[in-house]
Design a protein around this motif. Sequence first.
Motif, PDB file in Angstrom:
ATOM      1  N   ASN A  78       0.448 -10.232  -8.333  1.00 12.20           N
ATOM      2  CA  ASN A  78      -0.651  -9.975  -7.388  1.00 12.20           C
ATOM      3  C   ASN A  78      -1.796  -9.202  -8.031  1.00 12.20           C
ATOM      4  O   ASN A  78      -2.462  -8.401  -7.369  1.00 12.20           O
ATOM      5  CB  ASN A  78      -0.153  -9.205  -6.159  1.00 12.20           C
ATOM      6  N   LEU A  79      -2.002  -9.433  -9.330  1.00 15.39           N
ATOM      7  CA  LEU A  79      -3.074  -8.746 -10.043  1.00 15.39           C
ATOM      8  C   LEU A  79      -4.224  -9.704 -10.341  1.00 15.39           C
ATOM      9  O   LEU A  79      -5.072  -9.447 -11.190  1.00 15.39           O
ATOM     10  CB  LEU A  79      -2.544  -8.135 -11.338  1.00 15.39           C
ATOM     11  N   ASP A  80      -4.229 -10.848  -9.630  1.00 14.61           N
ATOM     12  CA  ASP A  80      -5.309 -11.822  -9.865  1.00 14.61           C
ATOM     13  C   ASP A  80      -6.524 -11.498  -8.989  1.00 14.61           C
ATOM     14  O   ASP A  80      -7.548 -12.157  -9.072  1.00 14.61           O
ATOM     15  CB  ASP A  80      -4.824 -13.257  -9.638  1.00 14.61           C
ATOM     16  N   GLU A  81      -6.378 -10.486  -8.117  1.00 14.21           N
ATOM     17  CA  GLU A  81      -7.551 -10.017  -7.362  1.00 14.21           C
ATOM     18  C   GLU A  81      -7.438  -8.508  -7.149  1.00 14.21           C
ATOM     19  O   GLU A  81      -6.340  -7.954  -7.242  1.00 14.21           O
ATOM     20  CB  GLU A  81      -7.654 -10.761  -6.038  1.00 14.21           C
ATOM     21  N   PRO A  82      -8.575  -7.824  -6.883  1.00 11.09           N
ATOM     22  CA  PRO A  82      -8.548  -6.370  -6.743  1.00 11.09           C
ATOM     23  C   PRO A  82      -7.587  -5.910  -5.651  1.00 11.09           C
ATOM     24  O   PRO A  82      -7.452  -6.558  -4.614  1.00 11.09           O
ATOM     25  CB  PRO A  82      -9.996  -6.033  -6.369  1.00 11.09           C
ATOM     26  N   LEU A  83      -6.901  -4.818  -5.926  1.00  9.83           N
ATOM     27  CA  LEU A  83      -5.925  -4.245  -5.007  1.00  9.83           C
ATOM     28  C   LEU A  83      -6.337  -2.787  -4.780  1.00  9.83           C
ATOM     29  O   LEU A  83      -6.502  -2.041  -5.743  1.00  9.83           O
ATOM     30  CB  LEU A  83      -4.557  -4.333  -5.674  1.00  9.83           C
ATOM     31  N   HIS A  84      -6.535  -2.420  -3.520  1.00  8.49           N
ATOM     32  CA  HIS A  84      -7.033  -1.070  -3.227  1.00  8.49           C
ATOM     33  C   HIS A  84      -5.904  -0.058  -3.097  1.00  8.49           C
ATOM     34  O   HIS A  84      -4.878  -0.338  -2.482  1.00  8.49           O
ATOM     35  CB  HIS A  84      -7.889  -1.081  -1.957  1.00  8.49           C
ATOM     36  N   MET A  85      -6.118   1.108  -3.669  1.00  9.18           N
ATOM     37  CA  MET A  85      -5.105   2.156  -3.715  1.00  9.18           C
ATOM     38  C   MET A  85      -5.671   3.493  -3.239  1.00  9.18           C
ATOM     39  O   MET A  85      -6.866   3.757  -3.383  1.00  9.18           O
ATOM     40  CB  MET A  85      -4.600   2.297  -5.147  1.00  9.18           C
ATOM     41  N   ALA A  86      -4.787   4.313  -2.669  1.00  9.18           N
ATOM     42  CA  ALA A  86      -5.153   5.678  -2.273  1.00  9.18           C
ATOM     43  C   ALA A  86      -4.257   6.673  -3.021  1.00  9.18           C
ATOM     44  O   ALA A  86      -3.181   6.308  -3.494  1.00  9.18           O
ATOM     45  CB  ALA A  86      -4.968   5.851  -0.772  1.00  9.18           C
ATOM     46  N   LEU A  87      -4.714   7.912  -3.111  1.00  5.47           N
ATOM     47  CA  LEU A  87      -3.903   8.990  -3.673  1.00  5.47           C
ATOM     48  C   LEU A  87      -3.939  10.159  -2.696  1.00  5.47           C
ATOM     49  O   LEU A  87      -5.021  10.551  -2.241  1.00  5.47           O
ATOM     50  CB  LEU A  87      -4.427   9.403  -5.050  1.00  5.47           C
ATOM     51  N   VAL A  88      -2.755  10.676  -2.343  1.00  5.36           N
ATOM     52  CA  VAL A  88      -2.687  11.791  -1.400  1.00  5.36           C
ATOM     53  C   VAL A  88      -2.153  13.028  -2.113  1.00  5.36           C
ATOM     54  O   VAL A  88      -1.058  12.997  -2.688  1.00  5.36           O
ATOM     55  CB  VAL A  88      -1.784  11.463  -0.194  1.00  5.36           C
ATOM     56  N   GLY A  89      -2.942  14.094  -2.083  1.00  2.46           N
ATOM     57  CA  GLY A  89      -2.559  15.344  -2.737  1.00  2.46           C
ATOM     58  C   GLY A  89      -3.374  15.593  -3.992  1.00  2.46           C
ATOM     59  O   GLY A  89      -2.932  15.287  -5.094  1.00  2.46           O
ATOM     60  N   VAL A  90      -4.574  16.131  -3.820  1.00  2.00           N
ATOM     61  CA  VAL A  90      -5.473  16.324  -4.955  1.00  2.00           C
ATOM     62  C   VAL A  90      -5.273  17.714  -5.571  1.00  2.00           C
ATOM     63  O   VAL A  90      -6.194  18.527  -5.637  1.00  2.00           O
ATOM     64  CB  VAL A  90      -6.945  16.082  -4.536  1.00  2.00           C
ATOM     65  N   GLY A  91      -4.023  18.003  -5.954  1.00  2.00           N
ATOM     66  CA  GLY A  91      -3.725  19.220  -6.710  1.00  2.00           C
ATOM     67  C   GLY A  91      -4.008  18.947  -8.179  1.00  2.00           C
ATOM     68  O   GLY A  91      -4.720  18.000  -8.507  1.00  2.00           O
ATOM     69  N   SER A  92      -3.423  19.745  -9.074  1.00  2.00           N
ATOM     70  CA  SER A  92      -3.736  19.554 -10.499  1.00  2.00           C
ATOM     71  C   SER A  92      -3.234  18.196 -10.977  1.00  2.00           C
ATOM     72  O   SER A  92      -3.955  17.469 -11.662  1.00  2.00           O
ATOM     73  CB  SER A  92      -3.134  20.684 -11.332  1.00  2.00           C
ATOM     74  N   ASP A 108      -9.870  -1.237 -18.703  1.00  2.00           N
ATOM     75  CA  ASP A 108      -8.926  -2.335 -18.767  1.00  2.00           C
ATOM     76  C   ASP A 108      -9.264  -3.415 -17.738  1.00  2.00           C
ATOM     77  O   ASP A 108      -9.016  -3.257 -16.557  1.00  2.00           O
ATOM     78  CB  ASP A 108      -7.513  -1.793 -18.504  1.00  2.00           C
ATOM     79  N   PRO A 109      -9.853  -4.529 -18.200  1.00  2.00           N
ATOM     80  CA  PRO A 109     -10.278  -5.591 -17.284  1.00  2.00           C
ATOM     81  C   PRO A 109      -9.098  -6.175 -16.508  1.00  2.00           C
ATOM     82  O   PRO A 109      -9.257  -6.703 -15.426  1.00  2.00           O
ATOM     83  CB  PRO A 109     -10.882  -6.640 -18.209  1.00  2.00           C
ATOM     84  N   LEU A 110      -7.889  -6.051 -17.084  1.00  2.00           N
ATOM     85  CA  LEU A 110      -6.704  -6.604 -16.427  1.00  2.00           C
ATOM     86  C   LEU A 110      -6.261  -5.712 -15.281  1.00  2.00           C
ATOM     87  O   LEU A 110      -5.504  -6.113 -14.412  1.00  2.00           O
ATOM     88  CB  LEU A 110      -5.547  -6.700 -17.433  1.00  2.00           C
ATOM     89  N   PHE A 111      -6.697  -4.456 -15.329  1.00  2.00           N
ATOM     90  CA  PHE A 111      -6.196  -3.506 -14.355  1.00  2.00           C
ATOM     91  C   PHE A 111      -7.021  -3.594 -13.077  1.00  2.00           C
ATOM     92  O   PHE A 111      -8.004  -2.891 -12.905  1.00  2.00           O
ATOM     93  CB  PHE A 111      -6.213  -2.098 -14.939  1.00  2.00           C
ATOM     94  N   THR A 112      -6.608  -4.489 -12.188  1.00  2.00           N
ATOM     95  CA  THR A 112      -7.399  -4.777 -10.987  1.00  2.00           C
ATOM     96  C   THR A 112      -7.075  -3.821  -9.841  1.00  2.00           C
ATOM     97  O   THR A 112      -7.586  -3.972  -8.748  1.00  2.00           O
ATOM     98  CB  THR A 112      -7.127  -6.214 -10.514  1.00  2.00           C
ATOM     99  N   ILE A 113      -6.176  -2.877 -10.087  1.00  2.00           N
ATOM    100  CA  ILE A 113      -5.848  -1.891  -9.056  1.00  2.00           C
ATOM    101  C   ILE A 113      -6.941  -0.829  -9.043  1.00  2.00           C
ATOM    102  O   ILE A 113      -7.217  -0.201 -10.068  1.00  2.00           O
ATOM    103  CB  ILE A 113      -4.471  -1.258  -9.323  1.00  2.00           C
ATOM    104  N   LYS A 114      -7.588  -0.679  -7.890  1.00  2.00           N
ATOM    105  CA  LYS A 114      -8.719   0.244  -7.810  1.00  2.00           C
ATOM    106  C   LYS A 114      -8.428   1.405  -6.855  1.00  2.00           C
ATOM    107  O   LYS A 114      -8.081   1.187  -5.696  1.00  2.00           O
ATOM    108  CB  LYS A 114      -9.972  -0.508  -7.349  1.00  2.00           C
ATOM    109  N   LEU A 115      -8.545   2.616  -7.366  1.00  2.00           N
ATOM    110  CA  LEU A 115      -8.374   3.807  -6.543  1.00  2.00           C
ATOM    111  C   LEU A 115      -9.638   4.008  -5.731  1.00  2.00           C
ATOM    112  O   LEU A 115     -10.707   4.267  -6.292  1.00  2.00           O
ATOM    113  CB  LEU A 115      -8.095   5.009  -7.444  1.00  2.00           C
TER     114      LEU A 115
ATOM    115  N   LEU B 202       2.353   0.871 -11.432  1.00  2.00           N
ATOM    116  CA  LEU B 202       1.513   0.348 -10.355  1.00  2.00           C
ATOM    117  C   LEU B 202       1.496  -1.176 -10.365  1.00  2.00           C
ATOM    118  O   LEU B 202       1.555  -1.815  -9.316  1.00  2.00           O
ATOM    119  CB  LEU B 202       0.096   0.904 -10.478  1.00  2.00           C
ATOM    120  N   GLN B 203       1.469  -1.764 -11.564  1.00  2.00           N
ATOM    121  CA  GLN B 203       1.459  -3.227 -11.663  1.00  2.00           C
ATOM    122  C   GLN B 203       2.783  -3.793 -11.157  1.00  2.00           C
ATOM    123  O   GLN B 203       2.821  -4.835 -10.514  1.00  2.00           O
ATOM    124  CB  GLN B 203       1.173  -3.652 -13.103  1.00  2.00           C
ATOM    125  N   ARG B 204       3.871  -3.060 -11.423  1.00  2.00           N
ATOM    126  CA  ARG B 204       5.180  -3.485 -10.928  1.00  2.00           C
ATOM    127  C   ARG B 204       5.194  -3.411  -9.389  1.00  2.00           C
ATOM    128  O   ARG B 204       5.631  -4.336  -8.713  1.00  2.00           O
ATOM    129  CB  ARG B 204       6.263  -2.575 -11.505  1.00  2.00           C
TER     130      ARG B 204
END
Lengths: 214, 214
Positions: A78-92, A108-115, B202-204
Amino acid sequence: MAWKGISDAVIRRLPVYLRVLEEVKGKESCISSHELGKRAGVRPALVRKDLAWFGEFGKQGVGYDVEFLQDELRKILNLDEPLHMALVGVGSLGHALARYNWRRFQIDPLFTIKLVALFDVNPGLVGGYVDDIPIYSVSEIPRIVPEEDIRLAIITVPADAAQETCKALVEAGVKAILNFAPVTLDVPKDVQVANADLSLELQRLAYYIGAEQL
Amino acid sequence: MAWKGISDAVIRRLPVYLRVLEEVKGKESCISSHELGKRAGVRPALVRKDLAWFGEFGKQGVGYDVEFLQDELRKILNLDEPLHMALVGVGSLGHALARYNWRRFQIDPLFTIKLVALFDVNPGLVGGYVDDIPIYSVSEIPRIVPEEDIRLAIITVPADAAQETCKALVEAGVKAILNFAPVTLDVPKDVQVANADLSLELQRLAYYIGAEQL
């Protein structure tokens, strides 16, 4: 794309193959299971077995077409299109991962996961940004997650807040979680959790340090 | 302590069992494979199978003695005595992990892995500290690693410096590496590498997001 009943051990190796293909891309048009295995740290026979789960990608005596296999693996993951991601807990740790991940996405052009969103309870952080990624209040999870079509999340909150955070994310539509909190999260069957708890990995590695005693 | 020919999938679950035992310790003196499995997210039959590799720890109908099983698992994982660790690459991720790990060590009596040395190439960092942990030059790896009896290391250097860093650590005596750099490290057979590369995990996970499409 998803395939029933394939062991996670197989799935775990696919991104490693994908990375090797990216490394050789441009240098080689074809790659043998031997070379792919060598670079991925996997036996050639296992490489062929892993890929055979998904189709006939290789040619006897020729190997795999690098770009074709790369495209196929991206579809499977499922990396053939952008995948949206969140991060919870903005500590160090969360802050570092947000920046780390953002850099990865850039290079990394292959890394379609976007925070696309960060969440925290600290009013001093809410409304701010980490490298252009907005920080929202955790109370905004039910609104932002569907709005931004977020399917994937990283949890870097303290242990005692992890399950509650997980519940909010799952109820908002998150399907996969990378959990850095040192707790075992309770999730529905259709949600996948990867435990990235540093102490678990280190404790596992400690086992192998003893191996030399054999 | 080490045991030949046990699958890493088994070893991977032992620290999770250890954590569950720590959670129930004090509340329960005995725990059933059902309860242990439920809390660890593992089928009870698999819990029994995993533990049976190492001995007869349970009593039919009674379950496992919590403190006894905890002690046994710690021995199996070489966590029955302090284990010294280094971290190479004090960037934003390395810095956060150094602090994260240090906190873990403070709060968790079971966590006998101690981060004793940090390494970096940046002269502006060398000579400094992160939470009382000294930062040395990477050129000091051959001296400090044996001196501090460091067996375990975390690599958080950029991709292009990871293999060289890994080589220096292994030559100095490191037996297990947690690698956050997005490259596949080439190591001798007696050295164990755990790939903690965020993008791989993440890709996994992305694969499983597709599962709902079934």
